[in-house]
Design an enzyme around this catalytic site. Structure first.
Site, PDB file in Angstrom:
ATOM      1  N   ASP B  98      79.210  61.062  62.082  1.00  0.00           N
ATOM      2  CA  ASP B  98      80.045  61.212  63.217  1.00  0.00           C
ATOM      3  C   ASP B  98      82.011  61.308  61.815  1.00  0.00           C
ATOM      4  OD1 ASP B  98      81.619  61.218  65.113  1.00  0.00           O
ATOM      5  OD2 ASP B  98      81.104  58.971  65.562  1.00  0.00           O
ATOM      6  N   ASN B 205      77.222  53.777  69.916  1.00  0.00           N
ATOM      7  CA  ASN B 205      78.006  52.515  69.840  1.00  0.00           C
ATOM      8  C   ASN B 205      79.501  52.841  70.332  1.00  0.00           C
ATOM      9  OD1 ASN B 205      78.678  53.846  67.582  1.00  0.00           O
ATOM     10  ND2 ASN B 205      78.463  52.000  66.063  1.00  0.00           N
ATOM     11  N   PHE B 207      83.263  53.673  72.612  1.00  0.00           N
ATOM     12  CA  PHE B 207      83.669  52.575  74.090  1.00  0.00           C
ATOM     13  C   PHE B 207      84.990  52.537  73.935  1.00  0.00           C
ATOM     14  CE2 PHE B 207      83.390  48.866  70.494  1.00  0.00           C
ATOM     15  CZ  PHE B 207      84.657  48.941  70.490  1.00  0.00           C
ATOM     16  N   HIS B 406      84.263  47.111  59.275  1.00  0.00           N
ATOM     17  CA  HIS B 406      85.076  47.925  60.110  1.00  0.00           C
ATOM     18  C   HIS B 406      84.134  47.401  61.544  1.00  0.00           C
ATOM     19  CE1 HIS B 406      80.842  49.305  60.448  1.00  0.00           C
ATOM     20  NE2 HIS B 406      80.833  49.997  61.756  1.00  0.00           N
ATOM     21  N   LYS B 482      81.253  52.185  78.392  1.00  0.00           N
ATOM     22  CA  LYS B 482      79.836  52.452  77.480  1.00  0.00           C
ATOM     23  C   LYS B 482      80.353  53.682  77.016  1.00  0.00           C
ATOM     24  CE  LYS B 482      78.050  50.766  74.606  1.00  0.00           C
ATOM     25  NZ  LYS B 482      78.282  50.351  72.970  1.00  0.00           N
TER      26      LYS B 482
END
Lengths: 139, 483
Positions: B98, B205, B207, B406, B482
């Site tokens: 990513d 993860n 959001f 992070h 989410k």
């Protein structure tokens, strides 16, 4: 290998991603089960009204592990971008190439997304009981 | 397996595995952690992965690891490795699939007290406006030419098309566009995946969170950042979606074929790399930058959509309902930067995988208004816990290639989280605490439960105790969309 079953796949502990252990008595079955394992992680709902269709595939790469990653990436792409779930119906493995047929069915939905199939510690192991591999999927 | 006795203690917050720990290491591994968190980290492969990263050709200084570290694939999450620009390599696995996954923080002049009963409406509106979840597609239909413009111009495309303000761009790492991106270096497949996904959150993860600014630790800096105690803020966490994943997959695959011609030996195939000065290295750099620019634009469009949601719910009811940008930062990226290594200024490629740039005061590359404070460092927590705003320090420039943590860092596997936590019960529990949740999947929610993460406050104590970043503000979640 898992003694009670000659072939299968099982999710094993990984802190952040998904790690899948796959084992089979033949290399061909290992590749087939790897695709089934990918589909299982993604939790796909296939369209039962779709009769499905067959598609030939051909992959050439530097070694077995790379061909496995290529095949799984191909199937993952089909799920995410073509809305098609693939299963291997026929597979031929030679030195640095694999070919065969995929059976494709339309997808209604899926619950998980795999970003990528990784090479992390990727090694197809061969013993007198058969073949095994652990694949880490980035999710 | 690495044991705690293999480490040399530098301070309560800093530990080192010396270069001679393993014969193929080129540099030491420096871990910022408390003893307790370090012992926790030894239960997975993260330290071994950091040692593996220390074998990369041209790696300089130390491989640095943040306290939110956990096992990844190839590199550990929370890892920072700098390679010499002339003699070193670039490793796509050290940046991640990513590409430019990152965080954007929008602040407001909206007092929580005045809109307490609107929070649920706000999160429903955010969920409605911002497409999220597996396979999500956006409302913007791009032509191929527009996609290529986004990859080369980043968030500037959003400004040109009415999705951004000039301040948004100024307050984005690299002003929202990394130069040197080349859309021609993207595969057809990467482009196909990128076309429908601009302005989408994705899953995992990722959001969007509405936060309350609960505590300020440095009034002066908080004021410069635009943060005021008691007001609402919005945090967006996402990246380059399928386009970025495809760039990394394409490159990891193709580098497997070319690594041997450079005589490079690696302990894990996921660390596959190419010399920075090779054609392969340069092609990846150009494609990775294109994906990074796509991610900057993606978060920009999501910010625009979040503003629309706030307008829909609060316009006419609240005087100043606007959201303005604090900062936007990448935490999966490779950047060409100048850093002092053993007292000598060197041009290096800093791989940050699950680590945030944390440039200190008077460093070029950050907005003028942050020149005296250092750049904002945005550290999201886990749904039910705090998120933090820190500021980069001079010390981070000297000790961690201008980097900090992070996030909270995962502690529990997704498999275990799903087995031990029920998503529907978690939603009820969080709502009892006053945190509204909009989630596409209950099992996905369970995977991301706060209990699956480390204590973010301990992570922050460690980076601030080590001097890598300075505490500015603590935020608490009020509502979460989410992915």
């Amino acid at each position: 290998m898992t003694p009670d079953k000659p072939e299968g796949f099982v999710e094993i502990e990984h802190t952040a991603d998904i790690s899948l252990r796959i084992w089979a008595t033949t290399l061909k079955d290992l590749f087939k089960l790897a695709v089934d394992g990918l589909n299982s992680i993604i939790e796909i709902d296939v369209d039962d009204t779709d009769p499905g269709n067959f598609q030939e595939f051909y992959i050439e790469d530097i070694d077995l592990e790379s061909m496995l990653v290529s095949l799984l990436n191909e199937c993952n792409f089909k799920i995410q971008d073509d809305n098609l779930c693939a299963r291997i119906t026929e597979i031929f493995i030679e030195n640095e190439k694999i070919s065969g047929r995929l059976f494709l069915k339309k997808i209604i939905g899926f619950r998980n997304e795999i970003k990528a199939v990784t090479y992390h510690n990727l090694k197809i192991n061969h013993s007198n009981k058969g073949y095994s591999v652990v694949i880490v999927f980035d999710v | 397996m690495v044991a705690i006795t293999d480490f040399m203690k530098i301070s309560d917050y800093e530990w080192e595995i010396p270069r001679n720990y393993r014969s193929d290491m080129r540099v030491p591994v420096r871990i910022f952690s408390t003893r307790k968190m370090l012992e926790q980290s030894l239960s997975d492969l993260s330290v071994e992965q950091a040692i593996n990263a220390a074998t990369l050709p041209g790696v300089v200084g130390s491989v640095v690891v943040m306290p939110d570290m956990h096992q990844g694939y190839g590199f550990p999450i929370g890892g920072v490795a700098a390679t010499d620009f002339s003699t070193g390599v670039i490793s796509p696995g050290g940046i991640g699939y990513d590409i430019n996954c990152g965080v954007r923080l929008l602040a407001s002049q909206i007092p929580y007290k005045g809109v307490k009963d609107q929070i649920q409406s706000l999160v429903i509106a955010l969920d409605h406006h911002c497409p999220s979840g597996v396979g999500s597609e956006g409302g913007i239909h791009l032509s191929l030419k527009e996609l290529e413009e986004i990859c080369e111009d980043g968030a500037h495309w959003a400004l040109k098309n009415g999705y951004a303000t000039k301040q948004d761009l100024r307050r984005t790492e690299e002003n929202g566009c990394i130069p040197g991106a080349n859309a021609k270096k993207l595969s057809e497949r990467a482009k196909k995946r990128g076309l429908p996904q601009i302005g989408t959150l994705g899953s995992g993860n990722h959001f969007i969170e509405i936060d309350l600014i609960e505590e300020i630790f440095d009034e002066e800096t908080a004021k410069i950042f635009g943060l005021q105690k008691g007001n609402l803020a919005v945090m967006i966490h996402c990246g380059s979606r399928g386009l970025g994943h495809q760039v990394c997959s394409d490159t990891v695959q193709s580098f497997q074929k070319t690594i041997h011609k450079y005589g490079i030996k690696i302990p894990d195939r996921e660390l596959v790399c190419a010399p920075l000065n090779s054609q392969e290295g340069q092609d990846y750099l150009a494609a990775m930058r294109a994906a990074a620019n796509y991610a900057f634009c993606n978060r920009q469009v999501l910010a625009y959509l979040a503003r629309k949601a706030f307008e829909q719910v609060l316009a006419g009811k609240v005087k100043n309902w606007q959201l303005y940008q604090v900062y936007d930062i990448a935490h999966n990226i490779g950047k060409i930067e100048d850093h002092k290594v053993d007292g000598i200024l060197r041009k290096v490629c800093v791989h940050r995988k699950g680590a945030t740039r944390a440039f200190g005061p008077d460093v070029s590359g950050i907005p003028d208004e942050f020149s005296k404070t250092g750049q904002p460092v945005l550290v999201p927590g886990s749904m039910g816990t705090s998120s933090w705003v820190l500021a980069g320090t001079k010390s981070s420039m000297e000790r961690s290639f201008g980097s900090s943590c992070h996030g909270a860092g995962r502690l529990m596997s997704r498999q275990k989280a799903k087995k031990t936590i029920r998503g529907d019960q978690l939603k009820i529990d969080l709502e009892k605490k006053g945190i509204y949740i909009q989630a596409g999947s209950m099992s996905g929610l369970a995977e991301e439960a706060p209990g699956a993460y480390k204590d973010v406050d301990q992570v922050i104590e460690t980076v601030s105790g080590a001097g890598l970043a300075k505490k500015i503000a603590r935020l608490v979640p009020l509502a979460v969309v989410k992915g």
